[in-house]
Design an enzyme around this catalytic site. Structure first.
Site, PDB file in Angstrom:
ATOM      1  N   SER A 227       0.864  -1.182   0.000  1.00 19.58           N
ATOM      2  CA  SER A 227       0.000   0.000   0.000  1.00 19.58           C
ATOM      3  C   SER A 227       0.903   1.236   0.000  1.00 19.58           C
ATOM      4  CB  SER A 227      -0.914  -0.050   1.227  1.00 19.58           C
ATOM      5  OG  SER A 227      -1.837   0.998   1.220  1.00 19.58           O
ATOM      6  N   ASP A 341      10.597   6.417  -1.032  1.00 23.07           N
ATOM      7  CA  ASP A 341      11.504   5.495  -1.706  1.00 23.07           C
ATOM      8  C   ASP A 341      12.340   6.299  -2.702  1.00 23.07           C
ATOM      9  OD1 ASP A 341       8.924   5.789  -2.925  1.00 23.07           O
ATOM     10  OD2 ASP A 341       9.358   4.149  -4.285  1.00 23.07           O
ATOM     11  N   GLU A 527       8.099  17.030  -9.827  1.00 19.73           N
ATOM     12  CA  GLU A 527       7.735  16.225  -8.645  1.00 19.73           C
ATOM     13  C   GLU A 527       8.579  16.587  -7.432  1.00 19.73           C
ATOM     14  OE1 GLU A 527      10.486  12.352  -9.740  1.00 19.73           O
ATOM     15  OE2 GLU A 527       8.666  12.021  -8.610  1.00 19.73           O
TER      16      GLU A 527
END
Ligand SMILES: OC[C@H]1O[C@H](O[C@H]2O[C@H](CO)[C@@H](O)[C@H](O)[C@H]2O)[C@H](O)[C@@H](O)[C@@H]1O
Length: 570
Positions: A227, A341, A527
């Site tokens: 998730s 990550d 981003e």
């Protein structure tokens, strides 16, 4: 040369002894197997990943698993099985005959509630800011997508999951919906008054929870083993509060929203909470007689990530035993579940990804988000008349608040910190997420004030950089210094704004001016950004910096709404 690369990949693979991971041989196709299982078999198939890479050596690994099939999947399996991996001509023909270019089945969707000039723009006076806001608003049109299954007739498959409604994607290589990104996207959509699009985003997640019991990392079969930070209840709450305060919705419309939120959506919050407590929690002893449950990230895999297959093989290549490799793969996928990550935050040695230990840590931010979830469930249950559930979840939230301060408070660091439940030690370095209990009004222990924590840990970086970096470690990972990410700026500014308007404005202006400069020079929104040079995109990590970009745009809309013309310093 294809033979050299083939041999290298083969060697790598034999050396690391991959855990059973997808079908090595094509299995006979059982007609009852559904498209999802077949897609899983294909996109987790090592030979598939290998041959597509052999013919496209410089492509982003994700594009390999984002190719839908042109022919029924059973034919693809047969052709794949017969394929000679050392024959580049054969491989290229296989790709031409059987696979589409990445993403053909994800097409533009039409926004039903978008307008060229959203109402909030009328409250602005600065012409440059107005032009910027309009350009930002145009991004929604490009980022709105739908999965078109008509492009996949007769047993053709794609790695994309079926979706009830169209969805807003982050942008660039990210052409699917992402779980936690959507929280910040929704913030921006609400500023633009796009209630229907928000509702559809939430309903897509409702469908996921009903079908899988949780919300996957993103809408792909290869994301189904994990998730992302569970922001679902906060998304719903933002939508609910917005609708209830709206002067434009009728009583009937508000009643309909209330029915949805207190019915289906609340049921899904409970189901998702259960998923995290059952599959992602550890018991921690807090005294001789008492234990408490805290949450951890823990992906359900011990294999490499299909979307970063070669990167993961590469990281594992110096590990000797299959146990070590499996633990490494688990910790890599678990870091992807955290949304952070990757970052030195998860590494024992901040400079060495091989020392990753994500699944051994009790993360501060996850438990802070779970605390907020419990409060929301309690409040909504009370509104729905279910007082027993309301009391139960209020109690859960109080216990969690106590545990956060008892277990995750590091006296040495004078802050909360991730706690390694295997070694009983705190991790050493400071990341902005160490402060996350503050976002949800958890007060620090020992009579410390919230402002003391901000001053101690962040004042100098608010002064020095164009936004607050997530991390102060300079590794080559994308969530480390000097990258600046929009979600953290939002959490921090919203929190500081509760008690210090000027400081919040100072930080908001710094971040805004960086985004504005980037837009002035390239007409793009990224981003992540660079802490040193306003307007410069961030870098590092396993893929090129992407533009679009869902959460950056969402946060900027929110900051413009909050500070109006004051955000603009020129
Ligand atoms: O392909 C590598 C990883 O990419 C994603 O992570 C990054 O982008 C996401 C979308 O914006 C964002 O939610 C995440 O925080 C970023 O680190 C993906 O989510 C990972 O699972 C994937 O391995």
């Amino acid at each position: 040369n294809v033979n050299v690369l083939f041999n290298e990949l083969k060697k790598l693979q034999l050396k690391i002894q991959l855990p059973t991971f997808g079908a090595k041989q094509p299995k006979p196709i059982d007609n009852k197997q559904n498209a999802l299982q077949l897609a899983q078999q294909l996109y987790f198939n090592e030979k598939f990943l290998r041959v597509v890479k052999l013919a496209n050596q410089n492509v982003d690994s994700k594009s390999i698993v984002d190719r839908a099939t042109k022919r029924p999947v059973e034919q693809v399996f047969r052709a794949l099985h017969a394929l000679d991996e050392t024959n580049l001509g054969q491989i290229e023909k296989f790709i031409d005959d059987y696979l589409h270019e990445p993403g053909v089945e994800i097409v533009a969707a039409k926004l039903t509630d978008w307008s060229e000039e959203p109402a909030f723009v009328r409250s602005l006076h600065n012409q440059q800011l107005i032009a910027f806001a309009k350009s930002l608003n145009n991004q929604w049109v490009d980022l709105y997508k739908q999965f078109d299954s008509r492009l996949l007739p007769n047993n053709c498959v794609s790695s994309h999951l079926p979706m009830k409604y169209p969805f807003v994607v982050p942008g660039g290589r990210f052409i699917e919906i992402y779980y936690w990104d959507t929280y910040w996207t929704i913030e921006g959509l609400l500023v633009c008054g796009m209630l229907q699009t928000v509702r559809h985003s939430i309903e897509n997640f409702v469908e996921f929870i009903k079908k899988f019991g949780f919300i996957p990392n993103g809408s792909r079969v290869y994301y189904l083993n994990r998730s992302q930070p569970p922001y679902f209840s906060q998304m719903v709450m933002r939508y609910y509060d917005f609708c209830m305060q709206s002067t434009e919705l009728s009583k009937e419309q508000k009643d309909e929203v209330r029915k949805f939120v207190l019915g289906e959506a609340l049921e899904c919050m409970l189901k998702e909470h259960q998923f995290w407590m059952k599959n992602r929690s550890v018991d921690v002893r807090i005294s001789d007689r008492r234990c408490c449950k805290l949450n951890v990230f823990r992906a359900n895999t011990t294999g490499p990530r299909p979307e970063s297959y070669f990167e993961d093989l590469h990281t594992a290549k110096h590990m000797d035993s299959s146990e070590q490799k499996e633990k490494l793969y688990l910790d890599i996928a678990t870091a992807a579940e955290s949304g952070i990550d990757f970052s030195s935050r998860w590494f024992k040695d901040p400079m060495n990804m091989n020392t990753i230990q994500t699944s051994d840590l009790i993360p501060v931010d996850l438990n802070a988000v779970m605390y907020k979830t419990e409060l929301i469930i309690s409040d909504l249950s009370r509104l729905s008349g279910d007082l027993e559930t309301a009391r139960k979840f209020k109690m859960c939230s109080l216990k969690r608040k106590f545990a956060i301060n008892k277990v995750l408070w590091s006296a040495d660091m004078n802050c909360w910190a991730d706690f390694n439940f295997r070694t009983n030690q705190f991790t050493d370095h400071f990341y902005v997420s160490n402060l996350s209990p503050l976002w949800f009004d958890i007060k620090p222990p020992n009579n410390l004030k919230e402002t003391d924590l901000i001053e101690l840990h962040l004042t100098s970086s608010i002064d020095s950089y164009h936004g607050v970096p997530y991390s102060f470690i300079k590794s080559s990972q994308q969530w480390d210094f000097p990258n600046i990410w929009a979600p953290n700026q939002h959490n921090l500014i919203e929190f500081i704004h509760k008690f210090d308007h000027e400081l919040a404005l100072k930080l908001a202006r710094k971040f805004f001016s960086s985004i504005y400069k980037g837009w002035e020079s390239s007409r793009a929104f990224y981003e992540k950004y660079n802490a040193h040079t306003p307007g410069e995109r961030g870098h590092g990590g396993e893929y090129q910096v992407q533009s679009g970009f869902g959460w950056t745009n969402g946060v900027i809309f929110k900051l413009i709404e909050l500070f109006k013309d004051d955000i603009f310093e020129y």
